[in-house]
Design an enzyme around this catalytic site. Structure first.
Site, PDB file in Angstrom:
ATOM      1  N   GLU A 281       0.827  -1.205   0.000  1.00 13.07           N
ATOM      2  CA  GLU A 281       0.000   0.000   0.000  1.00 13.07           C
ATOM      3  C   GLU A 281       0.863   1.257   0.000  1.00 13.07           C
ATOM      4  O   GLU A 281       0.520   2.261  -0.641  1.00 13.07           O
ATOM      5  CB  GLU A 281      -0.942   0.000   1.202  1.00 13.07           C
ATOM      6  CG  GLU A 281      -2.014  -1.070   1.149  1.00 13.07           C
ATOM      7  CD  GLU A 281      -2.860  -0.965  -0.108  1.00 13.07           C
ATOM      8  OE1 GLU A 281      -3.368   0.132  -0.397  1.00 13.07           O
ATOM      9  OE2 GLU A 281      -2.997  -1.979  -0.809  1.00 13.07           O
ATOM     10  N   TRP A 284       1.791   1.702  -3.491  1.00  9.93           N
ATOM     11  CA  TRP A 284       0.699   2.268  -4.290  1.00  9.93           C
ATOM     12  C   TRP A 284       0.701   3.792  -4.168  1.00  9.93           C
ATOM     13  O   TRP A 284       0.512   4.517  -5.158  1.00  9.93           O
ATOM     14  CB  TRP A 284      -0.657   1.717  -3.837  1.00  9.93           C
ATOM     15  CG  TRP A 284      -1.111   0.504  -4.580  1.00  9.93           C
ATOM     16  CD1 TRP A 284      -1.130  -0.780  -4.117  1.00  9.93           C
ATOM     17  CD2 TRP A 284      -1.633   0.455  -5.920  1.00  9.93           C
ATOM     18  NE1 TRP A 284      -1.626  -1.632  -5.088  1.00  9.93           N
ATOM     19  CE2 TRP A 284      -1.943  -0.907  -6.199  1.00  9.93           C
ATOM     20  CE3 TRP A 284      -1.863   1.400  -6.906  1.00  9.93           C
ATOM     21  CZ2 TRP A 284      -2.469  -1.318  -7.422  1.00  9.93           C
ATOM     22  CZ3 TRP A 284      -2.393   1.000  -8.125  1.00  9.93           C
ATOM     23  CH2 TRP A 284      -2.684  -0.344  -8.378  1.00  9.93           C
ATOM     24  N   TRP A 313     -20.987  10.626 -19.886  1.00  9.37           N
ATOM     25  CA  TRP A 313     -21.421  10.819 -18.513  1.00  9.37           C
ATOM     26  C   TRP A 313     -22.818  11.427 -18.461  1.00  9.37           C
ATOM     27  O   TRP A 313     -23.159  12.280 -19.279  1.00  9.37           O
ATOM     28  CB  TRP A 313     -20.441  11.732 -17.775  1.00  9.37           C
ATOM     29  CG  TRP A 313     -19.019  11.268 -17.773  1.00  9.37           C
ATOM     30  CD1 TRP A 313     -17.961  11.860 -18.397  1.00  9.37           C
ATOM     31  CD2 TRP A 313     -18.498  10.101 -17.128  1.00  9.37           C
ATOM     32  NE1 TRP A 313     -16.817  11.148 -18.176  1.00  9.37           N
ATOM     33  CE2 TRP A 313     -17.109  10.061 -17.399  1.00  9.37           C
ATOM     34  CE3 TRP A 313     -19.061   9.088 -16.339  1.00  9.37           C
ATOM     35  CZ2 TRP A 313     -16.283   9.052 -16.915  1.00  9.37           C
ATOM     36  CZ3 TRP A 313     -18.231   8.079 -15.862  1.00  9.37           C
ATOM     37  CH2 TRP A 313     -16.863   8.075 -16.144  1.00  9.37           C
ATOM     38  N   ASN A 348     -10.993   3.001   3.311  1.00  9.68           N
ATOM     39  CA  ASN A 348     -10.552   2.876   1.926  1.00  9.68           C
ATOM     40  C   ASN A 348     -11.409   1.915   1.106  1.00  9.68           C
ATOM     41  O   ASN A 348     -11.703   2.187  -0.066  1.00  9.68           O
ATOM     42  CB  ASN A 348      -9.088   2.434   1.864  1.00  9.68           C
ATOM     43  CG  ASN A 348      -8.543   2.522   0.444  1.00  9.68           C
ATOM     44  OD1 ASN A 348      -8.520   3.596  -0.154  1.00  9.68           O
ATOM     45  ND2 ASN A 348      -8.134   1.385  -0.110  1.00  9.68           N
ATOM     46  N   TRP A 366     -16.460  10.974 -12.916  1.00 17.06           N
ATOM     47  CA  TRP A 366     -15.637  10.721 -11.745  1.00 17.06           C
ATOM     48  C   TRP A 366     -15.017  11.992 -11.176  1.00 17.06           C
ATOM     49  O   TRP A 366     -14.725  12.081  -9.973  1.00 17.06           O
ATOM     50  CB  TRP A 366     -14.527   9.720 -12.065  1.00 17.06           C
ATOM     51  CG  TRP A 366     -13.601  10.142 -13.183  1.00 17.06           C
ATOM     52  CD1 TRP A 366     -13.754   9.901 -14.510  1.00 17.06           C
ATOM     53  CD2 TRP A 366     -12.389  10.897 -13.065  1.00 17.06           C
ATOM     54  NE1 TRP A 366     -12.719  10.446 -15.239  1.00 17.06           N
ATOM     55  CE2 TRP A 366     -11.864  11.066 -14.372  1.00 17.06           C
ATOM     56  CE3 TRP A 366     -11.688  11.435 -11.992  1.00 17.06           C
ATOM     57  CZ2 TRP A 366     -10.678  11.754 -14.636  1.00 17.06           C
ATOM     58  CZ3 TRP A 366     -10.503  12.130 -12.243  1.00 17.06           C
ATOM     59  CH2 TRP A 366     -10.015  12.272 -13.542  1.00 17.06           C
ATOM     60  N   TRP A 389      -9.727   7.538  -7.681  1.00 20.32           N
ATOM     61  CA  TRP A 389     -10.914   7.777  -8.497  1.00 20.32           C
ATOM     62  C   TRP A 389     -10.738   7.239  -9.911  1.00 20.32           C
ATOM     63  O   TRP A 389     -11.662   6.632 -10.482  1.00 20.32           O
ATOM     64  CB  TRP A 389     -11.258   9.270  -8.512  1.00 20.32           C
ATOM     65  CG  TRP A 389     -12.166   9.602  -7.379  1.00 20.32           C
ATOM     66  CD1 TRP A 389     -11.822  10.088  -6.148  1.00 20.32           C
ATOM     67  CD2 TRP A 389     -13.580   9.405  -7.342  1.00 20.32           C
ATOM     68  NE1 TRP A 389     -12.928  10.204  -5.353  1.00 20.32           N
ATOM     69  CE2 TRP A 389     -14.029   9.804  -6.060  1.00 20.32           C
ATOM     70  CE3 TRP A 389     -14.516   8.943  -8.263  1.00 20.32           C
ATOM     71  CZ2 TRP A 389     -15.369   9.752  -5.686  1.00 20.32           C
ATOM     72  CZ3 TRP A 389     -15.850   8.895  -7.888  1.00 20.32           C
ATOM     73  CH2 TRP A 389     -16.269   9.282  -6.618  1.00 20.32           C
TER      74      TRP A 389
END
Length: 472
Positions: A281, A284, A313, A348, A366, A389
């Site tokens: 993590e 990441w 969208w 998360n 988004w 996102w």
């Protein structure tokens, strides 16, 4: 001549590359630029600004203990930064300015203008990579490009970290030098245009390096070995809860990595599964920072995958508002959104569920969700928020494939089977049994005043898949 440390999102005296370098050059003074207008342009959350300012006060005290003054220069936007910093350097006899590099495009443009103005005054601006484990540009593919896929990026990072382990940088030594100019004014308690959050948020996120390290130590001592099995359970404290300290730079990623390695006998790739999962993590986070540095368009509201700019969208303001306020009629989504509004934070796993619900089931852009999160998160960080996102919306680097659409009911049943998290944030559903609470019937909704779902999960999932499949 004296050197200047320009504090930013790196409010710590320990393991601070720029502060360490400035102190090595001789007498050091510190400066922080408070720019409420810029923060509003960036859509930063009041909870985040409050957290920054509380940590700024703690940081000023820590510097003062070492004989270092912290001056706060207040401006509206960063357009004023070049002149204010140049004039400050003139007034304080500064020969060089040290700062930790920030990678978003607005910050890089600011630094370019500041560097040019300082050069005109004979002052150098020296950047350091204090916000990452490895400098962006040093982790590249065989072809010399930035990685766009996490797994090979992670492997290369691990190789580099084994070859050259990160050493902790000590805090600056105490200095005793005559002050030049006026003593610094007290650090600000608030910022124009940002309301003060409830006191409870300050209790949840105490300020200062001692508080940050207490949170990190508690996680390492109590929860890190079970991180792989408990990190996805929102009802329990199975995550580190140090994200806000990382975002404000009260903790460095190096400190987090060394704490994890210490708990794992120095091993990056073996030992405790929980520790290794948390290290992943951390990497990441590193991946998203490197992407932001390598692809400036990510700072300018652009998708990593160009073809996804054509996703059709929906313009659905009522649906967007229902999502924002936690009134979608989908319990796990509503619980997460209400947690965000109340705490300035969200678990998360639930962030992924709520983000995918907005971008896939509601087929709403988004970027509207990204902005809403930034407007409320105490740990709001452009790289991590944008990366998360774009992962959920299948528009980013190494993102979820477009046909992967979380079923929020299944996610709720799997990760909150007893409904503990749901009952915490949806008290109107508290009396339902552990099965019904995840997907109440029409009669149950009516009885407890909980709305019907604003969208059918099955048909909306197919709508999203069809929309993405039609892209050229």
């Amino acid at each position: 001549m004296a050197s200047l440390y320009w504090a930013r999102t790196d409010l710590r005296v320990h393991d601070n590359a720029a502060l360490h370098a400035a102190a090595q050059q001789g007498p050091v003074t510190a400066v922080y630029l408070a720019a409420p207008g810029q923060w509003r342009i960036h859509g930063d959350a009041p909870a985040k600004i409050d957290f920054w300012l509380r940590n700024l006060r703690a940081f000023a005290d820590a510097l003062a203990e070492r004989g270092i003054d912290l001056h706060v220069l207040t401006m509206d936007t960063w357009a004023e930064a070049p002149d204010l910093l140049a004039d400050f350097c003139d007034a304080h006899g500064i020969g060089a300015v040290h700062c930790n590099i920030e990678y978003p495009v607005n910050e890089r443009r600011r630094d370019g203008l500041v560097a040019r103005r300082l050069r005109e005054r004979g002052v150098a601006l020296l950047g350091h990579h204090g916000a990452v484990l490895l400098a962006p540009g040093t982790v590249r593919t065989g072809g010399g490009d930035y990685y766009r896929v996490f797994t090979p990026f992670s492997k290369r990072c691990r190789d580099l970290l084994r070859e050259a382990p990160l050493a902790a940088l000590p805090p600056p030594a105490a200095q005793s030098v005559p002050r030049r100019g006026e003593a610094p004014a007290p650090t600000p308690l608030s910022a124009d245009g940002f309301e003060t959050p409830p006191a409870a948020l300050g209790d949840q996120w105490p300020a200062g390096e001692d508080a940050a390290h207490a949170a990190l130590d508690a996680f390492v001592d109590e929860a890190i070995t079970a991180y792989d099995t408990r990190r996805d359970l929102p009802a329990y404290r199975g995550t580190s809860r140090v994200s806000a300290y990382l975002a404000a730079g009260v903790l460095s990623p190096g400190q987090c990595l060394r704490a994890a390695l210490s708990a794992n006998q120095g091993e990056l790739d073996s030992g405790s599964t929980g520790v290794r999962t948390w290290i992943t993590e951390i990497l990441w986070r590193e991946f998203y920072q490197h992407l932001l540095a390598g692809f400036p368009s990510l700072s300018m509201h652009q998708p990593m995958k160009p073809e996804t700019a054509a996703v059709p969208w929906r313009d659905a303001p009522d649906d967007l508002q229902a999502w924002q306020q936690g009134r979608t009629g989908v319990p796990i989504v509503d619980a997460g959104m209400r947690e965000l509004l109340a705490c300035g934070w969200m678990h998360n796993r639930v962030r992924m569920v709520t983000a995918m619900f907005l971008s896939k089931n509601l087929l709403i852009d988004w970027r509207l969700g990204e902005a809403w999160f930034m407007a409320h998160l105490v740990d709001g960080d452009l790289a991590a928020n944008n990366g998360g996102w774009q992962w959920s919306a299948s528009t980013g680097a190494d993102a979820a494939p477009y046909f992967r659409v979380f079923n929020p009911v299944s996610q709720s049943q799997r990760f909150d089977p007893q409904g503990v998290y749901l009952r915490r944030w949806l008290p109107e559903l508290a009396n339902l049994d552990n099965k019904a609470i995840h997907e109440p019937s029409a009669a149950q909704r009516k009885a407890c005043g909980y709305p019907a779902a604003i969208v059918d999960l099955k048909t909306s999932r197919q709508r999203a898949i069809d929309a993405y499949a039609g892209l050229k």
